[in-house]
Design an enzyme around this catalytic site. Structure first.
Site, PDB file in Angstrom:
ATOM      1  N   ASP A  55       1.861 -92.991 -41.444  1.00 54.66           N
ATOM      2  CA  ASP A  55       2.644 -94.225 -41.502  1.00 54.66           C
ATOM      3  C   ASP A  55       4.108 -94.008 -41.871  1.00 54.66           C
ATOM      4  OD1 ASP A  55       2.219 -93.532 -44.130  1.00 54.66           O
ATOM      5  OD2 ASP A  55       1.518 -95.506 -44.778  1.00 54.66           O
ATOM      6  N   ASP A 431       2.292 -92.371 -55.737  1.00 54.71           N
ATOM      7  CA  ASP A 431       0.836 -92.505 -55.548  1.00 54.71           C
ATOM      8  C   ASP A 431       0.025 -91.360 -56.142  1.00 54.71           C
ATOM      9  OD1 ASP A 431       1.252 -94.879 -54.178  1.00 54.71           O
ATOM     10  OD2 ASP A 431       1.138 -93.958 -52.211  1.00 54.71           O
TER      11      ASP A 431
END
Length: 738
Positions: A55, A431
């Protein structure tokens, strides 16, 4: 350093000039995977060939001979093209592949075409927007090739209906007969699902003549979500499916012409509450084949076997309890096998998957699911953090999934430090928390725990005691937290939480712990004895958080910087009064210093959010050696901030960092991301900013998505570069540094 001090401070601004590029060898710092890969696509034309789309980190091709994934867009300089919306592989010619590339609705979009498996690309900019890094990026595939006339392609756009090309993607025209024109440009920070997939039935036409039957699924709110054409795309009719509140999110077709469709109440990856799976035969017969006890969530991963008729697989998404899984059927969906119940994960190759202190789970955000067209037991699926593969998925017995990510580095780097001792690199990730890399070529075990923080926003180390490291970070939204600060006395291998007391920035405000929202940076003195936490009123501790005090002379929201050599020195920019403050008593008090040579206004050197790199940097090589990035210029002081000289010349600087001086040079190497004339790239100077040479090249651009750069204080010429989507790199001079 004395000689260079006289040169810089006595001669006025230096003039930078562009030299011949210095060749560098670039290598990914190994983590392995790390981000959301919305889909994986096997080639139908050649065994062992597969493609992966991410992405924000571009596309990859699996090289079976090399046994690794090969990045396909490292030479791309357009940031938006690193968000891949869809991939289509030619079903007859294994060399031909297409990418639909575009990060979001307000960024450039293009169809990229390759006739050499992605080694080179031709780009066609298109009038329809894409969303490779927007919600709904796991839908698809939107881009498809007619197997009976491979020069014909269809693309289902998010906002502007269905599009067609009859010249191998070189030009595109809107399919006016399609009943859904699209919802148009979305509002700011919003998106549409649009036409989620287009599927061409291979048995509905003849080679060279084109196919007749085409299916398209809609992921926008509407009465109908599946459409079919029986005349090659000129006319379309709605096909009845499940309830109208379920969106058609993924569609695949078997060799016998049976279409399988996954439905979800949301476009993903975090909004699906319910879903369904249906099958549609070539004769029009439709049937609900949803696994009977799937529970909650939707379906986003979907695959069929080309070699074993009737074998179909689906994956859940957002099934938070008991967790997502993959279901496989060998009879077209009449009976299902929940393979998650008999699965385990072997993550020895990428131990970061244990980073939250739990065993690696089956995965979340499972959007991509693929069955090898040449081997139905070879199955892979993608998650929000990795790609798993089972080389032998058997009908019964345990299944072992391993990460299939060698060569894939798809992470966003927020910050990094290369200390003067200990590990070569300590990095802060989005993350994944962050890592201590003692071996740059091996995925490290997770150590950023106690506290565990999903994002690491700043890292600092003690220049004369580099085993002392501090960090600050933040957690995913709505997660409980007790500390967002930590300190280590073993170079980051183990940590202790650091908790600041509640403060009142003003008398009329209640007391609050301002260290819990992740915005408070933490810094450490050169000897490791003093920590400063940058809450609105900066707090100082000299006993690891047992007691706290204030630094007099600092204003609200000040962010001090520790000298890397002199433990008593600290610096802070007073942006409200365009001045520099210095402490020479260990952060007990700060006072203004002349800072002659800096521009009259310093606000262009201010940072406005916690993930930005702070622009005032203390060199690890000499006391009082300061570098300050203001606007697009770099300024240097060798006397603790009393005098500065411009040190970037004509290079417009975006990011910078310092490294060990090369042999024969007295100044540290300056590495910078910036622009010289019209050339944006990675640059270095070995003479204090007088001359600059470019060290990246046209094969290493990574979309121009850079987050942080730093040299190594112990290895001359080495640079570390953190990207936004292509992971972390280290670069060394190709011929070695002399």
């Amino acid at each position: 350093m004395i000689a260079i001090a006289v040169l810089l401070c006595g001669s006025g601004p230096v003039v930078a000039k562009e030299n011949v590029a210095t060749p560098y060898r670039w290598t990914n710092v190994a983590v392995g995977g790390g981000g959301y890969a919305p889909n994986i696509i096997f080639s139908q034309a050649e065994r062992g060939l597969a493609y992966l789309r991410t992405d924000m980190g571009g596309a990859y091709r699996w090289d079976a001979t090399a046994g690794r994934w090969m990045p396909l867009q490292d030479g791309n300089a357009v940031p938006s093209y690193m968000g891949v919306e869809s991939i289509a592989t030619d079903p007859r010619d294994a060399n031909i592949v297409y990418l639909a590339a575009g990060m979001s609705a307000r960024q450039p979009a293009a169809i990229l075409r390759s006739a050499d498996r992605g080694a080179t690309w031709r780009a066609t900019t298109v009038p329809f927007a894409m969303g490779g890094n927007e919600p709904g990026r796991g839908l698809g595939e939107r881009l498809t090739i007619d197997p009976n006339r491979t020069s014909t392609l269809f693309f289902g756009s998010r906002h502007d209906g269905l599009w067609r090309s009859d010249d191998s993607g070189a030009t595109w025209m809107k399919v006016t007969g399609f009943p859904v024109a699209g919802l148009g440009q979305p509002a700011e920070k919003q998106t549409h699902g649009g036409i989620a997939f287009v599927v061409v039935d291979p048995i509905s036409g003849e080679a060279g003549q084109g196919s007749k039957r085409i299916w398209a699924g809609l992921a926008d709110p509407a009465a109908e979500h599946l459409f079919r054409s029986d005349d090659g795309g000129r006319n379309w009719a709605a096909v009845k499916g499940p309830a109208a509140d379920l969106l058609a999110t993924k569609g695949v077709i078997g060799a016998d012409g049976t279409l399988y469709v996954g439905y979800s109440s949301g476009i993903g990856p975090s909004d699906a509450k319910t879903g369904a799976v249906w099958r549609f035969a070539a004769d029009g017969a439709a049937r609900d084949i949803t696994p009977g006890d799937y529970g909650m969530g939707g379906f986003l991963g979907l695959a069929v076997s080309r070699s074993t008729p009737g074998t179909v697989a689906v994956s859940t998404i957002d099934r938070w309890n008991p967790g997502d899984t993959v279901w496989i059927s060998h009879d077209g969906g009449k009976a299902w096998d929940d393979v998650g119940k008999r699965s385990r994960r072997d993550v020895a190759a990428t131990p970061y998957l244990l980073h939250e202190g739990k065993g690696a789970d089956f995965g979340h955000w499972i959007s991509g699911l693929a069955i090898d067209p040449f081997d139905a037991s070879h199955v892979a699926y993608t998650t929000g953090a990795t790609v798993y593969v089972a080389d032998a998925l058997k009908p019964t017995g345990p299944i072992v999934w391993k990460p299939w990510v060698k060569g894939v580095e798809q992470t966003a780097i927020i910050t990094l430090a290369s200390p003067t001792g200990g590990a070569s690199l300590i990095s802060g990730f989005g993350d994944l928390a962050g890592f201590v890399h003692t071996d740059l070529d091996r995925s490290p075990a997770p150590t950023f725990i106690d506290p565990y923080l999903s994002n690491t926003n700043n890292i600092d180390y003690a220049g004369r005691a580099p085993n002392i490291v501090v960090r600050s970070g933040s957690l995913y939204a709505n997660r409980p937290r007790e500390a967002t600060l930590g300190w280590s006395d073993d170079g980051g291998m183990t940590w202790h939480p650091l908790k600041a007391p509640a403060i009142r920035p003003a008398d009329d405000q209640p007391g609050k712990r301002y260290d819990l929202d992740g915005d408070a940076a933490v810094i450490v003195s050169a000897d490791g004895a003093t920590f400063i936490v940058c809450t609105p009123v900066p707090l100082v501790t000299r006993d690891r958080g047992r007691s706290w005090g204030l630094a007099h002379g600092l204003r609200l929201n000040a962010r001090p910087v520790a000298d890397k050599v002199d433990a008593q020195r600290f610096y802070s920019v007073d942006f409200d009064h365009d001045g520099l403050l210095v402490s020479t008593d260990g952060a007990k008090s700060f006072a203004p210093v002349a800072a002659a040579g800096l521009p009259p206004q310093l606000w262009p050197g201010k940072v406005y959010w916690r993930e930005q790199q702070y622009r005032l940097v203390a060199s690890p090589f000499a006391a009082g050696d300061l570098w300050f990035h203001v606007g697009d210029a770099l300024y240097h002081s060798v006397d603790g901030g009393r005098r500065f000289a411009q040190a970037s010349g004509k290079l417009k600087v975006e990011l910078f960092g310092l490294g060990k001086a090369v042999v024969g040079a007295s100044a540290p190497v300056i590495f910078a991301v910036g622009t010289m004339g019209t050339q944006r790239g990675i640059w270095r100077s070995v003479d204090g900013g007088k001359d600059w040479t470019r060290i990246d090249d046209d094969a290493h651009r990574w979309g121009g998505r850079y987050r942080v750069v730093s040299g190594d204080p112990r290895i001359a010429g080495r640079v570390y570069l953190g990207t936004d989507g292509r992971g972390l790199f280290y670069g060394d001079p190709a011929g070695g540094e002399k």
